[in-house]
Design a protein around this motif. Structure first.
Motif, PDB file in Angstrom:
ATOM      1  N   ALA A  76       7.117   2.449   7.093  1.00 43.55           N
ATOM      2  CA  ALA A  76       7.435   2.147   5.692  1.00 43.55           C
ATOM      3  C   ALA A  76       8.596   1.165   5.603  1.00 43.55           C
ATOM      4  O   ALA A  76       9.583   1.288   6.315  1.00 43.55           O
ATOM      5  CB  ALA A  76       7.792   3.438   4.956  1.00 43.55           C
ATOM      6  N   ASP A  77       8.467   0.170   4.699  1.00 44.21           N
ATOM      7  CA  ASP A  77       9.589  -0.757   4.495  1.00 44.21           C
ATOM      8  C   ASP A  77      10.226  -0.533   3.123  1.00 44.21           C
ATOM      9  O   ASP A  77      11.189  -1.210   2.763  1.00 44.21           O
ATOM     10  CB  ASP A  77       9.155  -2.219   4.678  1.00 44.21           C
ATOM     11  CG  ASP A  77       7.976  -2.594   3.798  1.00 44.21           C
ATOM     12  OD1 ASP A  77       7.437  -3.706   3.973  1.00 44.21           O
ATOM     13  OD2 ASP A  77       7.576  -1.775   2.945  1.00 44.21           O
ATOM     14  N   ALA A  78       9.688   0.418   2.369  1.00 45.80           N
ATOM     15  CA  ALA A  78      10.309   0.724   1.076  1.00 45.80           C
ATOM     16  C   ALA A  78      10.097   2.192   0.738  1.00 45.80           C
ATOM     17  O   ALA A  78       9.049   2.769   1.057  1.00 45.80           O
ATOM     18  CB  ALA A  78       9.718  -0.153  -0.027  1.00 45.80           C
ATOM     19  N   ILE A  79      11.114   2.778   0.120  1.00 44.35           N
ATOM     20  CA  ILE A  79      11.035   4.160  -0.351  1.00 44.35           C
ATOM     21  C   ILE A  79      11.167   4.137  -1.863  1.00 44.35           C
ATOM     22  O   ILE A  79      12.080   3.490  -2.403  1.00 44.35           O
ATOM     23  CB  ILE A  79      12.179   5.032   0.222  1.00 44.35           C
ATOM     24  CG1 ILE A  79      12.160   5.011   1.748  1.00 44.35           C
ATOM     25  CG2 ILE A  79      12.045   6.471  -0.283  1.00 44.35           C
ATOM     26  CD1 ILE A  79      13.341   5.741   2.372  1.00 44.35           C
ATOM     27  N   MET A 127       0.843  -1.202   0.000  1.00 40.07           N
ATOM     28  CA  MET A 127       0.000   0.000   0.000  1.00 40.07           C
ATOM     29  C   MET A 127       0.877   1.251   0.000  1.00 40.07           C
ATOM     30  O   MET A 127       2.008   1.221   0.456  1.00 40.07           O
ATOM     31  CB  MET A 127      -0.865  -0.018   1.265  1.00 40.07           C
ATOM     32  CG  MET A 127      -0.024   0.002   2.518  1.00 40.07           C
ATOM     33  SD  MET A 127      -0.896   0.547   3.962  1.00 40.07           S
ATOM     34  CE  MET A 127      -0.536   2.279   4.002  1.00 40.07           C
ATOM     35  N   ILE A 128       0.297   2.317  -0.523  1.00 38.52           N
ATOM     36  CA  ILE A 128       1.068   3.575  -0.527  1.00 38.52           C
ATOM     37  C   ILE A 128       0.782   4.291   0.774  1.00 38.52           C
ATOM     38  O   ILE A 128      -0.349   4.676   1.050  1.00 38.52           O
ATOM     39  CB  ILE A 128       0.653   4.449  -1.715  1.00 38.52           C
ATOM     40  CG1 ILE A 128       1.005   3.724  -3.018  1.00 38.52           C
ATOM     41  CG2 ILE A 128       1.376   5.794  -1.655  1.00 38.52           C
ATOM     42  CD1 ILE A 128       0.455   4.399  -4.237  1.00 38.52           C
ATOM     43  N   LEU A 141       6.675   4.582   0.950  1.00 40.93           N
ATOM     44  CA  LEU A 141       6.799   6.037   1.006  1.00 40.93           C
ATOM     45  C   LEU A 141       7.357   6.470  -0.342  1.00 40.93           C
ATOM     46  O   LEU A 141       8.414   6.017  -0.753  1.00 40.93           O
ATOM     47  CB  LEU A 141       7.750   6.462   2.141  1.00 40.93           C
ATOM     48  CG  LEU A 141       8.217   7.925   2.118  1.00 40.93           C
ATOM     49  CD1 LEU A 141       7.049   8.879   2.297  1.00 40.93           C
ATOM     50  CD2 LEU A 141       9.245   8.165   3.221  1.00 40.93           C
ATOM     51  N   ILE A 142       6.626   7.309  -1.053  1.00 45.22           N
ATOM     52  CA  ILE A 142       7.091   7.805  -2.349  1.00 45.22           C
ATOM     53  C   ILE A 142       7.587   9.225  -2.128  1.00 45.22           C
ATOM     54  O   ILE A 142       6.925  10.016  -1.437  1.00 45.22           O
ATOM     55  CB  ILE A 142       5.956   7.844  -3.392  1.00 45.22           C
ATOM     56  CG1 ILE A 142       5.226   6.496  -3.445  1.00 45.22           C
ATOM     57  CG2 ILE A 142       6.506   8.211  -4.769  1.00 45.22           C
ATOM     58  CD1 ILE A 142       3.962   6.517  -4.276  1.00 45.22           C
ATOM     59  N   VAL A 143       8.732   9.557  -2.697  1.00 44.36           N
ATOM     60  CA  VAL A 143       9.261  10.913  -2.551  1.00 44.36           C
ATOM     61  C   VAL A 143       9.546  11.503  -3.928  1.00 44.36           C
ATOM     62  O   VAL A 143      10.146  10.845  -4.781  1.00 44.36           O
ATOM     63  CB  VAL A 143      10.571  10.934  -1.720  1.00 44.36           C
ATOM     64  CG1 VAL A 143      10.996  12.378  -1.470  1.00 44.36           C
ATOM     65  CG2 VAL A 143      10.382  10.221  -0.401  1.00 44.36           C
TER      66      VAL A 143
END
Lengths: 160, 136
Positions: A26-29, A1-2, A79-81
């Motif tokens: 978060a486990d991924a960026i 999920m985002i 987590l999207i940056v």
């Protein structure tokens, strides 16, 4: 999920790596950016900045959208940056599953006015963000997770 | 939830400086305390610890982080370890303080794991590392 889409011109740094990743679980960026791809120095700096147990994936905006829309990122708390508001808007417009956009920090530019201590925004940015908000995306400004959220109406009022 | 306080104690202004750095990264944390800079008065340090212990109460936990192994600050703290609800760690650095505040480990075993992990944050950076790109 985002978990969140965050605009931060410094991409990954202390506050993001520690505060946000931890609060969101978060486990991924995913860094969505069209310029970084071939810039090995910038890529290695990002890799050094990421927290040890967190996956870091760097993609162009269109490839990031493809990964999200294909369902490949569903099993992560992601987590999207993005570096700029324009990039975030572009990504959100490509991905209907993005429901929340956080403004963390943007660079000061000629046509921008300061709306919080880390966010500079232009009228064009506001217009684009309003279009996103109209279809239900939550837009707010916060530097740290514990800060009070500043919503789009307040940001727009700061500009006028 | 166990009431937990984190007390930073050091020579000079290291502890206060550390608290200011913490605030930049994760904001103010109400459970963080700093002892006054140690300039030779061990009694003053001990008073500070006793205050913190009173505040956490018998069911709470006090985590004391000091600056230097073998230094007077850490030595002053040693007798407090005998009280069952005190964790004492020395070699204060920002990564450790942040980790303790964010993950709030309770009990000695959890704390030992936290300390081991944070120790890896002290590393030589100008060594070519893994340059492969990650994927989903």
């Amino acid at each position: 999920m985002i978990a969140l889409l965050r605009v931060d011109h410094r991409l990954i740094h202390g506050q993001v790596a520690l505060g946000w990743v931890r609060t969101l679980g978060a486990d991924a960026i995913l860094v969505a950016n069209d310029e970084i791809g071939e810039d090995q120095l910038r890529k290695s700096m990002l890799k050094m900045a990421k927290p040890a147990e967190t996956k870091l994936v760097i993609k162009s905006i269109s490839q990031a959208a493809a990964a999200i829309n294909s369902g490949k990122t569903d099993s992560y708390t992601l987590l999207i940056v993005t570096e700029t508001i324009a990039d975030a808007v572009r990504l959100a417009n490509l991905c209907p599953t993005i429901g929340h956009l956080n403004l963390g920090g943007t660079r000061k530019q000629a046509d921008c006015r300061q709306v919080t201590n880390t966010v500079f925004i232009s009228n064009q940015d506001i217009a684009q963000l309003q279009a996103l908000a109209a279809r239900g995306v939550e837009i707010e400004a916060r530097t740290l997770p514990n800060d009070r959220k500043v919503d789009l109406d307040q940001l727009r009022r700061s500009l006028s | 939830m166990t009431k937990q306080l984190v007390l930073l104690a050091s020579h000079g202004n290291l502890a206060a400086g550390m608290a200011s750095a913490v605030e930049v990264i994760i904001g103010k944390r109400p459970q963080l305390r700093t002892a006054a800079p140690y300039t030779g008065d061990m009694d003053e340090l001990a008073t500070c610890v006793n205050c913190a212990l009173t505040e956490v109460g018998p069911g709470g936990e006090l985590i004391i982080i000091t600056d230097l192994d073998g230094g007077s600050v850490n030595n002053t703290m040693l007798p407090f370890v005998a009280k069952g609800n005190v964790q004492l760690v020395t070699g204060m650095n920002l990564g450790l303080v942040l980790e303790v505040l964010l993950s709030a480990p309770t009990g000695r075993d959890a704390f030992a794991i936290t300390v081991d992990r944070c120790r890896q944050g002290i590393r030589l950076v100008n060594v070519p590392g893994d340059i492969s790109d990650e994927e989903f």
